[in-house]
Design an enzyme around this catalytic site. Structure first.
Site, PDB file in Angstrom:
ATOM      1  N   ASP A 204      -5.530 -12.783  -3.145  1.00 54.80           N
ATOM      2  CA  ASP A 204      -5.641 -11.327  -3.049  1.00 54.80           C
ATOM      3  C   ASP A 204      -5.439 -10.590  -4.374  1.00 54.80           C
ATOM      4  O   ASP A 204      -4.476 -10.873  -5.095  1.00 54.80           O
ATOM      5  CB  ASP A 204      -4.591 -10.774  -2.079  1.00 54.80           C
ATOM      6  CG  ASP A 204      -4.612 -11.424  -0.716  1.00 54.80           C
ATOM      7  OD1 ASP A 204      -5.516 -12.235  -0.459  1.00 54.80           O
ATOM      8  OD2 ASP A 204      -3.721 -11.129   0.085  1.00 54.80           O
TER       9      ASP A 204
ATOM     10  N   GLU B 123      -4.326  -7.636   7.540  1.00 52.36           N
ATOM     11  CA  GLU B 123      -3.690  -7.775   6.229  1.00 52.36           C
ATOM     12  C   GLU B 123      -4.255  -6.748   5.250  1.00 52.36           C
ATOM     13  O   GLU B 123      -5.250  -6.082   5.515  1.00 52.36           O
ATOM     14  CB  GLU B 123      -3.937  -9.182   5.661  1.00 52.36           C
ATOM     15  CG  GLU B 123      -3.300 -10.297   6.459  1.00 52.36           C
ATOM     16  CD  GLU B 123      -3.440 -11.644   5.768  1.00 52.36           C
ATOM     17  OE1 GLU B 123      -2.410 -12.316   5.599  1.00 52.36           O
ATOM     18  OE2 GLU B 123      -4.570 -12.018   5.409  1.00 52.36           O
TER      19      GLU B 123
END
Length: 576
Positions: A151, A320
């Site tokens: 990420d 998320e």
């Protein structure tokens, strides 16, 4: 790479001496089937750790003066070395350290620990060779110099510099040891590696989060201070702060961490932003399959406001990496709020993807304007996840970057020196179609500066512009090579769809879920396509912003042949 000192190794097992070996900078003591001590006097910057990817992780504890000063996991080589990674010893120069190493297996499955390859190939050095050794490393996409990346984190712009932090494993090219790596750019396309920014501590490893520029010193930490919030991933997931007074180069962790806790197992990825409507900070945070919303005046003390998500959108996986922002709706004079919600699994073609919701937000509660059963995807490829935007971007722009991979196969893609790249930057907006509001996604304007000369030859790093001349028949674009590997992209105006078929794209055998054909709605006609081709990726955009598709590809040799069937004009630009 500097030359290595030859230091004699004497390895002791109980009271018996083991054979002396050359090229070993330290002393090995065997303690059992899977446990050793490795003692080292630190004279050089790095200890180069040999890694074998098929092994399980060994646990390394660095001990100085009888105190543990660092812990990490690494797949130390047992039978062969795939590559090396650097363990930075700069903080221990001139000192004796003890490395307590526990292997996961015993001699029944791996043989005697004294015979592991790692002891033959451990080296110290004052440098680490980061020369690229991967044929698939992109030319103009951000990648880590070595190690694993997932990420993007803590994106912000300040004083002419774009800051990109990212989930990072400095000790191997698979997920582990989550740390914030850091890169910077002055143009959004050429990135400079800045090392590790926030490292694991007693509260846990460092999961995803955000960073903001505190322009008016609401935090009391100083005007212009960069404040980051991240998830501390220990026995539970909690939210912690760190701050930087040197423009994001180094961070000091807040003494009273964590600042937010909850009884939720998947409680992570805090995204802070200044909300001018309420003259305060808001925070959106993933909590299982919902999003929690908070507010604060000082970035340290947070008030829970509301929850969004029950019954809305896709719930096939964990929610998320949220983001929440106000955007103009093209051609209407209106503004609406966009809530980005990354999900894994549950994507339209399996695995990870980015969904979103459009509605209103009053600083306390987000209200989605669509019906609960409506699911909207930002990108219809298989390799677009963890999408977040830069704080403080100039001209009120919302510039997004995604992780260009998919959890279905991210640990298995055919690279080892590094794993994963980020997408090209994209500017976000909103548009309407048939009574619904959708996200528009266009390549950021900075990508135009990459264009070199026009060319007639397809290359490993280029931009293909396709002007559609007829809406009566499909336009089929095929990229191929001499090995009959190909990617086929089809715009079908009758069905209002765009597809990309990578089932025959090259190396697809590392995971059965990689083979795929992805299909996107076009929300009307496409007049022009911009297709960004790099060594291991293809990103296709409707120039008007109504369609985006991101897919990885691993051809055994670059695609050198372009075929277009249909009424279309093509222009190729070299990118560098």
């Amino acid at each position: 790479m500097t030359s290595f000192k030859k230091i004699v190794l004497t390895a002791l097992c109980a009271a018996s001496a083991i054979a002396t070996r050359a090229q070993m900078p330290g002393t090995l003591s065997l303690l059992g089937d899977n446990h050793v001590f490795y003692r080292l006097q630190v004279k050089q910057r790095f200890l180069l750790l040999p890694v074998e990817e098929r092994q399980e992780n060994a646990r390394l504890c660095i001990i100085k003066n009888n105190e543990i000063v660092k812990e990490l996991n690494c797949k130390l080589a047992v039978d062969k070395t795939d590559y090396t990674v650097p363990l930075d010893l700069n903080d221990y120069q001139g000192s004796d350290i003890l490395i307590d190493i526990t292997f996961p297996n015993n001699r029944r499955s791996t043989g005697a620990v004294k015979d592991f390859v790692v002891w033959k190939e451990l080296k110290t050095s004052d440098s680490f060779d980061t020369t690229n050794r991967e044929k698939y490393r992109p030319v103009y996409h951000h990648t880590p110099q070595w190690g694993w990346m997932n990420d993007p984190n803590g994106l912000f712009y300040k004083d002419g510099v774009w800051h990109l932090y990212f989930q990072y494993n400095p000790y191997g090219s698979q997920w582990e040891n989550m740390t914030w790596g850091h890169s910077t750019s002055k143009d959004l396309v050429h990135w400079v590696h800045q090392g590790n920014a926030i490292s694991p501590d007693a509260l846990g490893t460092i999961f995803s989060g955000s960073a903001i520029v505190d322009k008016i010193n609401t935090s009391g930490l100083g005007k212009g201070t960069v404040v980051a919030m991240y998830t501390s991933a220990g026995k539970s997931q909690t939210q912690s702060l760190a701050y930087s007074t040197d423009d994001g180069k180094t961070f000091t962790k807040y003494a009273n961490n964590p600042v937010i806790t909850a009884e939720v197992p998947d409680f992570r990825d805090p995204h802070m932003f200044w909300n001018e409507d309420i003259h305060a900070w808001n925070l959106i945070l993933a909590a299982g399959q919902e999003m929690n919303i908070y507010s604060s005046k000082d970035l340290k003390n947070w008030t829970f406001e509301s929850v969004f998500g029950l019954g809305y959108g896709n719930h096939d996986g964990v929610w998320e990496c949220p983001d929440l922002m106000k955007l103009p709706v093209n051609g209407t004079g209106e503004e609406k709020w966009l809530l980005i919600c990354n999900i894994n699994p549950g994507g339209p073609f399996g695995g990870s993807a980015t969904q979103y919701f459009v509605g209103s937000f009053d600083g306390h509660k987000f209200t989605c304007e669509s019906k609960p059963d409506v699911t909207k995807w930002m990108d219809y490829g298989k390799d677009h996840y963890a999408t977040v935007t830069f704080d403080n971007a100039p001209d009120n722009r919302r510039v997004a970057i995604a992780w260009m991979s998919n959890w279905q196969y991210a640990n298995q893609v055919p690279t080892m020196q590094y794993r994963s790249a980020n997408s090209v930057p994209r500017d976000l907006g909103l548009f309407t179609d048939a009574g619904e509001t959708y996200v528009s996604v266009v390549p950021s304007k900075e990508l135009l500066a990459l264009r070199g000369d026009k060319t007639n030859r397809l290359s490993a790093a280029c931009e293909l512009v396709v002007d559609i001349k007829s809406q009566s028949k499909p336009t089929v674009i095929t990229l191929s090579n001499a090995r009959d590997e190909q990617v086929v992209m089809t715009y079908n105006p009758k069905d209002c769809t765009f597809s990309m078929d990578r089932t025959q794209s090259g190396n697809t055998g590392f995971n059965d879920m990689f083979r795929a054909k992805t299909i996107a709605p076009t929300h009307g006609t496409i007049r022009q396509l911009r297709i960004f081709i790099d060594k291991c990726s293809i990103e296709a955009f409707d120039t008007a912003g109504k369609m985006a598709m991101t897919n990885l590809v691993f051809p055994t040799e670059p695609y050198g042949r372009l075929t277009v069937n249909g009424a279309a004009k093509t222009t190729l630009y070299e990118l560098k």
